[in-house]
Design a protein around this motif. Sequence first.
Motif, PDB file in Angstrom:
ATOM      1  N   UNK A 199     -12.279  50.794 -85.560  1.00  0.00           N
ATOM      2  CA  UNK A 199     -11.601  49.528 -85.448  1.00  0.00           C
ATOM      3  C   UNK A 199     -10.674  49.295 -86.857  1.00  0.00           C
ATOM      4  N   UNK A 200     -10.973  49.626 -87.868  1.00  0.00           N
ATOM      5  CA  UNK A 200     -10.343  49.719 -89.147  1.00  0.00           C
ATOM      6  C   UNK A 200      -9.070  50.612 -89.136  1.00  0.00           C
ATOM      7  N   UNK A 201      -9.295  51.484 -88.467  1.00  0.00           N
ATOM      8  CA  UNK A 201      -8.032  52.486 -88.439  1.00  0.00           C
ATOM      9  C   UNK A 201      -7.122  52.310 -87.505  1.00  0.00           C
ATOM     10  N   UNK A 202      -7.214  51.782 -86.424  1.00  0.00           N
ATOM     11  CA  UNK A 202      -6.624  51.488 -85.249  1.00  0.00           C
ATOM     12  C   UNK A 202      -6.430  49.870 -84.881  1.00  0.00           C
ATOM     13  N   UNK A 203      -5.125  49.470 -84.874  1.00  0.00           N
ATOM     14  CA  UNK A 203      -5.099  48.176 -84.384  1.00  0.00           C
ATOM     15  C   UNK A 203      -5.497  47.811 -82.996  1.00  0.00           C
ATOM     16  N   UNK A 241      -9.189  47.688 -82.965  1.00  0.00           N
ATOM     17  CA  UNK A 241      -9.679  46.280 -83.494  1.00  0.00           C
ATOM     18  C   UNK A 241      -9.525  45.371 -82.455  1.00  0.00           C
ATOM     19  N   UNK A 242      -8.462  45.248 -81.827  1.00  0.00           N
ATOM     20  CA  UNK A 242      -8.186  44.222 -80.778  1.00  0.00           C
ATOM     21  C   UNK A 242      -9.384  44.348 -79.742  1.00  0.00           C
ATOM     22  N   UNK A 244      -1.772  51.981 -89.312  1.00  0.00           N
ATOM     23  CA  UNK A 244      -2.777  52.642 -88.337  1.00  0.00           C
ATOM     24  C   UNK A 244      -2.858  54.055 -88.789  1.00  0.00           C
ATOM     25  N   UNK A 245      -3.890  54.689 -88.440  1.00  0.00           N
ATOM     26  CA  UNK A 245      -4.063  56.299 -88.702  1.00  0.00           C
ATOM     27  C   UNK A 245      -4.354  56.780 -87.242  1.00  0.00           C
ATOM     28  N   UNK A 256     -12.405  42.765 -81.409  1.00  0.00           N
ATOM     29  CA  UNK A 256     -12.434  41.534 -81.219  1.00  0.00           C
ATOM     30  C   UNK A 256     -12.542  40.908 -79.935  1.00  0.00           C
ATOM     31  N   UNK A 257     -12.052  41.611 -78.903  1.00  0.00           N
ATOM     32  CA  UNK A 257     -12.133  40.976 -77.398  1.00  0.00           C
ATOM     33  C   UNK A 257     -13.628  41.024 -76.927  1.00  0.00           C
ATOM     34  N   UNK A 295      -5.647  39.144 -79.399  1.00  0.00           N
ATOM     35  CA  UNK A 295      -6.545  39.108 -80.573  1.00  0.00           C
ATOM     36  C   UNK A 295      -6.297  40.275 -81.454  1.00  0.00           C
ATOM     37  N   UNK A 324      -7.680  37.088 -91.468  1.00  0.00           N
ATOM     38  CA  UNK A 324      -7.157  38.321 -90.929  1.00  0.00           C
ATOM     39  C   UNK A 324      -6.491  39.435 -91.962  1.00  0.00           C
ATOM     40  N   UNK A 372      -5.852  46.072 -88.855  1.00  0.00           N
ATOM     41  CA  UNK A 372      -6.510  47.234 -88.975  1.00  0.00           C
ATOM     42  C   UNK A 372      -5.986  48.277 -90.006  1.00  0.00           C
ATOM     43  N   UNK A 373      -5.656  47.981 -91.170  1.00  0.00           N
ATOM     44  CA  UNK A 373      -5.217  48.546 -92.100  1.00  0.00           C
ATOM     45  C   UNK A 373      -6.173  49.643 -92.627  1.00  0.00           C
ATOM     46  N   UNK A 374      -5.471  50.770 -93.028  1.00  0.00           N
ATOM     47  CA  UNK A 374      -6.372  51.799 -93.466  1.00  0.00           C
ATOM     48  C   UNK A 374      -5.813  52.233 -94.888  1.00  0.00           C
ATOM     49  N   UNK A 396      -5.485  42.253 -84.787  1.00  0.00           N
ATOM     50  CA  UNK A 396      -5.980  42.513 -86.162  1.00  0.00           C
ATOM     51  C   UNK A 396      -5.000  43.417 -86.978  1.00  0.00           C
ATOM     52  N   UNK A 413      -7.531  37.264 -74.894  1.00  0.00           N
ATOM     53  CA  UNK A 413      -8.100  38.202 -75.503  1.00  0.00           C
ATOM     54  C   UNK A 413      -7.174  39.232 -75.896  1.00  0.00           C
ATOM     55  N   UNK A 440      -8.880  41.147 -93.899  1.00  0.00           N
ATOM     56  CA  UNK A 440     -10.208  41.633 -93.232  1.00  0.00           C
ATOM     57  C   UNK A 440     -10.026  43.054 -93.567  1.00  0.00           C
ATOM     58  N   UNK A 441      -9.058  43.726 -94.090  1.00  0.00           N
ATOM     59  CA  UNK A 441      -8.966  45.263 -94.390  1.00  0.00           C
ATOM     60  C   UNK A 441      -9.149  45.499 -95.837  1.00  0.00           C
TER      61      UNK A 441
END
Lengths: 756, 188
Positions: A157-161, A164-165, B52-53, A168-169, B28, A68, B32-34, B30, B25, A71-72
């Motif tokens: 998903x990459x820009x926002x946690x 991203x959740x 986050x952005x 995954x869900x 779960x 995890x 999510x790094x930008x 992540x 769930x 992953x970025x």
Amino acid sequence: MDTLATAALSSWPLNPAVIILLAAVALTYFRGWLRVRHLLPNKLTVERLLAFWLGIVLVWIAIESPLDAFSSLLLEAHMVQHLLLMMVAPALILIGQPFLPLLRGLPRSFVKTALGPFLNWHALRRFAAWLVSPVVAWLIFTISTVAWHIPALYELGLHSPAWHNVEHACFFWTAILFWWPVIQPWPGRPQSTRWAIIPYLLAADIINTAIAASLIFSDKVLYPSYAAMQFAGISPREDQSIAGSIMWVPGSIIYLVPGVILAVRLLGPAGSLDRLRTSNHNLNRQRRAEQSRKVFDLLRLPLLGSFVRWKHLRRIAQSVMLILAIAVASDGLFGDQMAPMNSAGVLPWVHWRGLVILALLVAGNWFCFACPFMLPREVGKRLFGAARRWPRGFRSKWLSAALLLLYFWAYEAFSLWNSPWMTAWIIITYFTAAFFIDGFFRGATFCKYVCPIGQFNFVSSLVSPFEVKVKRAATCQTCETYDCIRGNDRQRGCELLLFQPKKESSLDCTFCLDCVHACPHENVGILPVMPAATISKDLYRSSVGRLFNRGDLAVLSLVIVFAAFANAAGMIAPVMNWESMLGWSHPMATAAFFALSVILVPGFLIRLCAALGSRVGAVAWKTIAVRFSFALIPIGVGMWAAHLVYHLATGSLSVVPLAQRAAAALIPAARIVPAWPLAARMLSPGWLAPLQIILLDAGLLLSLYTMWRVARNVRSQINRRALPVFAPWGVLALSLYVYGAWIIFQPMQMRGMLMH
Amino acid sequence: MRVLKTATVQFKSIAVWSCALTALASSLLGDGGSVAFRKPAGPFVITLFTASLPLRVGASDLSVMTEDAGTRTPLLDAQVTLTLADAEGHLSTIPASRAAATNKLLYAATPVFPVAGTWTITVRVKQHGKSGEAAGTINVLPAPPAVWRYWPYFAIVPLFIALFALHQRLTRNRAALYARRHVTDKHF
């Protein structure tokens, strides 16, 4: 090992909430598995248990491991993470045949009462069956997989946690649906021929291959976030190709191997249905056997139980608290009068109150168990004989309600939290009162009729999850000695005259455990109970009587409920500004605020709600008011907890320099220097605001539920619908919730710290 | 009848399992790094990540990856500082460390952005006498109201009320169904 590799392998996010949740699921499964495994030896094998646990561990690895964390940076790490969440963990979890063990692992009453109506809801059952039908499950899984690999959504998903959740869900849940028809976890029924599963898997593999191929053979980097990366000498293009290969090769294996296994099984001999029938029969037998199962008793837990039952524990706990109380009072009288630098300005107001409310919410009235005032009152009893009876006119909670109100007002009016000297005098007054009152009067008069702290604990413990209670009512029916209340040669009985078989709830119970030690049948324990369950019941309670006939107790409860909001509001900027606008002296302005917020407005609101409720049927407004007043206790306790936990969390470090100062005074040779800056350091952990809201949420929901039950009881008497009786009280509880939430997010004065 | 019982057990299982895993769930998580920017800086290549952005007013989570410009190997023994400058030129400097990072190849810091607007973030890296710096701008939006920030926790209340209302309705319907059956059985 290479430094980089070491750094990479030590990158574990380790979120405690996730670990606790996964452990809870694994333990629930294990509990249920233990209960039913011998009935279904062919279905619930050790291999199944291990498969389930491995699935849970893989979920944990996917979301809480270096995978995890990386992953970025690396698409390939992200791909492995998704592979685990979509293809491996869900399949293993379903192989573990989790449903029956999870069902049996939960408390029976919860499954029956709370989940029962949902579990038997035909529409929901049909919907669930539709979801796991092969065509639907395949489509949902495929749409989710394809959609989330579209660059725009993947980037989201990459820009926002949060997204991203969601991603995954989606992967995890749609994978559960997808693998369902393949594994057919028992006791599921196949919705199609098993042969259909082979093309089902092949079709999924084709989609997987197509996505993987697009990653491998694309000329450009598909996900812009990775385009900027060139990590560990791997170019973004290479990273994408490796990710595609991971998706293609292991992914295809995971889809194709079950297909092969299934084909081999279908070509072999059929399974036996007889074993299933035997299993159902055994299950019914087990169910009957479980009904006579032993009740859970905290006092029978290994180590903890015997420690709590230890005869000298209470005396030791009281002695420790007594020494602390004397030390705090001495410091308050003779120490530095700067409150954050004095234990009397910190320990009682920041730590003790927070810990008491937490203990009440988690385990019960443990402060009264360790009450430091017990020893002086016992000395008083020996000195003065304790022969008199408490005057009849004072045998109620009116006096303690008034004292509690006075204390809440004095706390704000004279800034007790800011005055070690006055705090010390409160402690001394307390000792004196306990000494003389219980010295002259029989039983535990001070605890039952006077002590404001005790009343607060008694009322708050109505929402505790544990209660001192009889284990089996049948044992008490054959008892002829009543040792729990009368006592015997080796142990005195209940001083507060609570007869265990007739004791409902923790009202007036000091958790002294005298009844536990006195009962010759070992039939009294600390048992789990549904919080606030007894508030809505109109039962006769030993030494308390019928709750709904006790106006004094209702008023005491209302004081505690509304003071929770007034006390918290008293330290926020808008209220402090309003008080200063009045231009009165601080005690007078505070008195005005308390008169408004604890007496006048609550009185008006209670009267209004009761009047509206009484219009529905021929029930007197006072009856309605008393009954529903108790139902407000959970929201009040929730507010107290949200408020006091805030002070405990933010000011917890202020105890360190005080301990250092005490150590320096006791051991001068050690040359310990108190770290006073810690008393000015406000902790603001990220979990605090969510915890405060959750405490308020829990209080509101419990209050609403209790009100609903009270309303139904009233309805059964007047033969009308419950909603009109419930509605005004529900609105009142919701209003208190909104008020509490507003208070939580206001700038709050820091107390017990060097920053107010 | 047996089929119905099996289906019931199956459905109960699905529902309970769903309840347990719904809670799961939601956790779960992540990172999510930008990538905020990636720039060469003398002997280094500096990449700044944000959790986050877009960024919002309040505490935020910034991470820095420093690589050797030649070998592209992440550096683990560098000194990294972040300088934040708002539009009016107010500066604040905070160190970033590996200890504060989840990913131990990165250097993390949790600065607080007190006001919204365009912020210039300068990352300075020093290692064995060599140094480099890279700067970029980030747009910080106003903080959402508390209700918005914590909406999942506030949503618990209406969710449970709705579930309870449904629970009561189902219970009533079931009781009515049993009552009807009872009357019918007695009648015939």
